[in-house]
Design an enzyme around this catalytic site. Structure first.
Site, PDB file in Angstrom:
ATOM      1  N   HIS A   1     -37.377  46.316  92.753  1.00  0.00           N
ATOM      2  CA  HIS A   1     -37.831  47.452  92.702  1.00  0.00           C
ATOM      3  C   HIS A   1     -39.159  47.584  93.595  1.00  0.00           C
ATOM      4  O   HIS A   1     -39.738  46.523  93.362  1.00  0.00           O
ATOM      5  CB  HIS A   1     -38.010  47.816  91.109  1.00  0.00           C
ATOM      6  CG  HIS A   1     -38.130  49.411  90.923  1.00  0.00           C
ATOM      7  ND1 HIS A   1     -39.644  50.041  91.047  1.00  0.00           N
ATOM      8  CD2 HIS A   1     -37.159  50.467  90.592  1.00  0.00           C
ATOM      9  CE1 HIS A   1     -39.509  51.272  90.697  1.00  0.00           C
ATOM     10  NE2 HIS A   1     -38.257  51.586  90.429  1.00  0.00           N
TER      11      HIS A   1
ATOM     12  N   ASP B   1     -30.417  50.482  87.255  1.00  0.00           N
ATOM     13  CA  ASP B   1     -28.967  51.059  87.818  1.00  0.00           C
ATOM     14  C   ASP B   1     -27.747  49.668  87.962  1.00  0.00           C
ATOM     15  O   ASP B   1     -26.843  50.108  88.077  1.00  0.00           O
ATOM     16  CB  ASP B   1     -29.196  51.386  89.206  1.00  0.00           C
ATOM     17  CG  ASP B   1     -29.836  52.766  89.522  1.00  0.00           C
ATOM     18  OD1 ASP B   1     -29.662  53.581  88.585  1.00  0.00           O
ATOM     19  OD2 ASP B   1     -30.564  52.916  90.460  1.00  0.00           O
TER      20      ASP B   1
HETATM   21  N1  CMC Z   1     -31.307  42.135  97.326  1.00  0.00           N
HETATM   22  C1  CMC Z   1     -31.620  41.025  98.061  1.00  0.00           C
HETATM   23  N2  CMC Z   1     -32.934  41.091  98.696  1.00  0.00           N
HETATM   24  C2  CMC Z   1     -33.815  41.921  98.210  1.00  0.00           C
HETATM   25  C3  CMC Z   1     -33.415  42.967  97.456  1.00  0.00           C
HETATM   26  C4  CMC Z   1     -32.011  43.094  96.722  1.00  0.00           C
HETATM   27  N3  CMC Z   1     -31.868  44.005  96.068  1.00  0.00           N
HETATM   28  N4  CMC Z   1     -34.581  43.624  97.231  1.00  0.00           N
HETATM   29  C5  CMC Z   1     -35.440  43.211  97.947  1.00  0.00           C
HETATM   30  N5  CMC Z   1     -35.181  41.983  98.298  1.00  0.00           N
HETATM   31  C6  CMC Z   1     -36.018  41.251  99.149  1.00  0.00           C
HETATM   32  C7  CMC Z   1     -36.041  41.854 100.702  1.00  0.00           C
HETATM   33  O1  CMC Z   1     -35.097  41.520 101.520  1.00  0.00           O
HETATM   34  C8  CMC Z   1     -37.523  40.987 101.089  1.00  0.00           C
HETATM   35  O2  CMC Z   1     -37.267  39.763 101.326  1.00  0.00           O
HETATM   36  P1  CMC Z   1     -38.370  39.076 102.395  1.00  0.00           P
HETATM   37  O3  CMC Z   1     -39.468  39.214 101.693  1.00  0.00           O
HETATM   38  O4  CMC Z   1     -37.671  37.847 102.608  1.00  0.00           O
HETATM   39  O5  CMC Z   1     -38.311  39.826 103.668  1.00  0.00           O
HETATM   40  C9  CMC Z   1     -38.298  41.031  99.828  1.00  0.00           C
HETATM   41  O6  CMC Z   1     -37.214  41.109  98.542  1.00  0.00           O
HETATM   42  C10 CMC Z   1     -39.012  42.170  98.991  1.00  0.00           C
HETATM   43  O7  CMC Z   1     -38.470  43.319  99.475  1.00  0.00           O
HETATM   44  P2  CMC Z   1     -38.925  44.695 100.092  1.00  0.00           P
HETATM   45  O8  CMC Z   1     -37.624  45.387 100.768  1.00  0.00           O
HETATM   46  O9  CMC Z   1     -40.078  44.843 100.720  1.00  0.00           O
HETATM   47  O10 CMC Z   1     -38.932  45.565  98.592  1.00  0.00           O
HETATM   48  P3  CMC Z   1     -39.124  47.218  98.501  1.00  0.00           P
HETATM   49  O11 CMC Z   1     -40.235  47.501  97.657  1.00  0.00           O
HETATM   50  O12 CMC Z   1     -39.690  47.962  99.942  1.00  0.00           O
HETATM   51  O13 CMC Z   1     -37.766  47.758  98.073  1.00  0.00           O
HETATM   52  C11 CMC Z   1     -35.901  48.367  96.771  1.00  0.00           C
HETATM   53  C12 CMC Z   1     -37.141  48.046  96.912  1.00  0.00           C
HETATM   54  C13 CMC Z   1     -35.526  49.133  95.420  1.00  0.00           C
HETATM   55  C14 CMC Z   1     -35.564  49.637  97.804  1.00  0.00           C
HETATM   56  C15 CMC Z   1     -35.003  47.208  97.093  1.00  0.00           C
HETATM   57  O14 CMC Z   1     -35.326  45.963  96.064  1.00  0.00           O
HETATM   58  C16 CMC Z   1     -33.656  47.430  97.195  1.00  0.00           C
HETATM   59  O15 CMC Z   1     -33.132  48.082  98.047  1.00  0.00           O
HETATM   60  N6  CMC Z   1     -32.931  47.094  96.101  1.00  0.00           N
HETATM   61  C17 CMC Z   1     -31.299  47.646  96.000  1.00  0.00           C
HETATM   62  C18 CMC Z   1     -31.077  48.866  95.702  1.00  0.00           C
HETATM   63  C19 CMC Z   1     -31.622  49.394  94.373  1.00  0.00           C
HETATM   64  O16 CMC Z   1     -31.246  48.847  93.365  1.00  0.00           O
HETATM   65  N7  CMC Z   1     -32.424  50.544  94.177  1.00  0.00           N
HETATM   66  C20 CMC Z   1     -32.858  51.148  93.052  1.00  0.00           C
HETATM   67  C21 CMC Z   1     -34.065  51.245  92.675  1.00  0.00           C
HETATM   68  S1  CMC Z   1     -34.222  51.764  90.840  1.00  0.00           S
HETATM   69  C22 CMC Z   1     -33.787  53.302  90.671  1.00  0.00           C
HETATM   70  C23 CMC Z   1     -34.787  54.120  91.362  1.00  0.00           C
HETATM   71  O17 CMC Z   1     -35.787  54.022  90.815  1.00  0.00           O
HETATM   72  O18 CMC Z   1     -34.418  54.789  92.244  1.00  0.00           O
END
Ligand code: CMC
Length: 435
Positions: free
Chosen positions: A311, A369
């Site tokens: 998140h 989720d």
């Molecule tokens: N699986 C694997 N790796 C992950 C995941 C995941 N679900 N989420 C983040 N990472 C990794 C990402 O690759 C990055 O790694 P590195 O530092 O090696 O490059 C690190 O963790 C930081 O992630 P980020 O992409 O910079 O984090 P963000 O804040 O931009 O993204 C997110 C947040 C929710 C989009 C992402 O965690 C994600 O895509 N999660 C899966 C989708 C999900 O469950 N979304 C629902 C969110 S809760 C409901 C809502 O509020 O809408």
């Protein structure tokens, strides 16, 4: 918001400019530096794709402490609201008005919402224009936007009474539209709302009754749905809420703004994650396949993510996920599905991920989720409607945030700036001189 005695000073290493900027304190959470004069003073913008360090508004609705895993609606912890805080409509009242209702206010509010549950009869023709296999989110974007064409009497956004009526209409009619989208997709007749039922029980009735057989209300399942709605009701300035605010900042009507929010929510990184999490569990199939799946998630080239994990704000267990896990147990017990293989798989996957260095070091924890899909599936809600249920729940948050924005004297049309990296000015060459 109060002015801090401390100021921030920005100075450039070449000594070309220096700017003192005020710092504002909120009631809790990080302070903010007011950079509004930056461009005028320096000719420079700030660069912050994804709004990693940017507060776009001030708000008194929802507060999240991502490190602690804390979520407050109007100051009340989500755990208390979900367990002792009454039903979803109480949460709606709280988000919209700032305080929990007393008994009289609650009765009046429930009565008003209940009396607006029906949609214009003409609305069914909009549904009939869609293919039966249309995704419910596309149907909702269309039909919620279309509401504006039915309610010209509540579109003056500068009139507080109009804003109130639109808010009630949206909260009251969303369940009817979501249930109609479902009924249309399975070829069953639309079911009219029943005003003798609670908000959530009426939704189950519109989803699962047919003219041949009424839906028998099951209190455990209705409570579970109510909890899903409470947990998803608001989440401060997330992507869809910011979309609603940005759309609203131009003076667009609330139905159009909520339709824009629904479109944004549809994405798999946001509201689409519950659908994606369930599909992921189905794809993994069995506990034996977890190690191979985790290896794919860790491989950056695979493009695979552990859906329902991670998140932008929570760097701890999402408090909503804990409550949703509890509800999952209750619903599966009620339905005699304690041995549900998907739930067992989710538990095993969660355990392995929580112990794995990749997830631990990145502070990736389950979000709401991860479990909400399993609960919804057990309630009989088809996967393609999960995000629609999220939209139904989030409508109150969107509308509360929209109302707050409209009444904020600091509100301006949203207009981000850019760092331009394209071609500078050049002349159009004749066609025979182009490469
Ligand atoms: N699986 C694997 N790796 C992950 C995941 C995941 N679900 N989420 C983040 N990472 C990794 C990402 O690759 C990055 O790694 P590195 O530092 O090696 O490059 C690190 O963790 C930081 O992630 P980020 O992409 O910079 O984090 P963000 O804040 O931009 O993204 C997110 C947040 C929710 C989009 C992402 O965690 C994600 O895509 N999660 C899966 C989708 C999900 O469950 N979304 C629902 C969110 S809760 C409901 C809502 O509020 O809408």
């Amino acid at each position: 918001m109060t002015n801090s005695e401390t100021k921030a000073t920005l100075s450039f290493s070449d000594g070309s400019a220096s700017l003192e900027m005020p710092i504002y304190k909120g009631s809790v959470g990080p302070d903010v530096i007011d950079i509004r004069k930056l461009y005028g003073a320096t000719g420079m913008f700030t660069y912050d794709p994804g709004f990693m360090s940017t507060a776009a508004c001030n708000s008194s609705i929802t507060y999240i402490d991502g490190d602690k895993g804390e979520l407050l609606y109007r100051g009340y912890p989500i755990e208390q609201l979900a367990v002792n805080g009454g039903d979803f409509l109480e949460t709606c009242y709280l988000l919209l008005n700032g305080e929990l209702p007393n008994a009289t206010q609650k009765t009046e509010f429930v009565d008003t919402v209940t009396k607006h549950t029906m949609v214009h009869e003409q609305m069914q023709f909009f549904f009939r224009g869609f293919r039966r296999d249309a995704h419910p989110m596309s149907v909702l974007v269309g039909t919620v936007g279309a509401l504006a064409s039915f309610y010209h009497d509540s579109l003056d956004i500068n009139d507080p009474h109009h804003r109130e009526v639109s808010a009630i209409r949206l909260i009251a009619k969303m369940p009817t539209l979501v249930a109609m989208a479902y009924k249309y997709s399975i070829g069953q007749p639309f079911v009219y709302p029943r005003n003798d039922l609670s908000y959530s029980a009426n939704f189950m009735h519109m989803m699962f009754s047919t003219p041949c057989e009424p839906y028998k209300v099951n209190e455990v399942l209705v409570r579970a749905l109510d909890r899903i709605l409470i947990l998803h009701a608001d989440h401060e300035q997330n992507a869809s809420t910011s979309t609603v605010r940005l759309a609203g900042s131009s003076g667009a009507n609330p139905f159009a703004c909520i339709a824009a929010g629904i479109a944004c929510l549809w994405g798999p990184a946001h509201g689409g994650a519950n659908e994606a999490a369930l599909s992921m569990l189905e794809e993994i199939g069995s506990v034996d396949n977890i190690p191979e799946f985790i290896a794919q998630v860790k491989d950056k080239n695979s493009g695979v993510k552990l859906m329902g994990f991670g998140h932008r704000v929570y760097k701890n267990y999402d408090p909503r996920a804990k409550l949703m896990r509890e509800t999952c147990y209750e619903v599966l017990n009620e339905l005699g599905l304690q041995d549900d293989p998907l739930f067992k798989l989710a538990m095993a996957l969660e355990k392995i991920a929580l112990e794995d260095e990749y997830f631990v070091s990145r502070k990736l924890y389950p979000n709401v989720d991860f479990y909400s899909g399993i609960v919804q599936r057990a309630l009989g809600i088809p996967t393609s409607l999960f995000t629609g249920i999220f939209a139904l729940a989030r409508t109150v948050g969107w509308i509360a945030q929209w109302k707050e924005m409209i009444s904020d004297p600091e509100q301006k049309i949203g207009r981000p700036r850019q760092l331009f990296v394209g071609s500078p000015k050049r002349d159009v060459p004749p066609i025979d001189q182009r490469g």
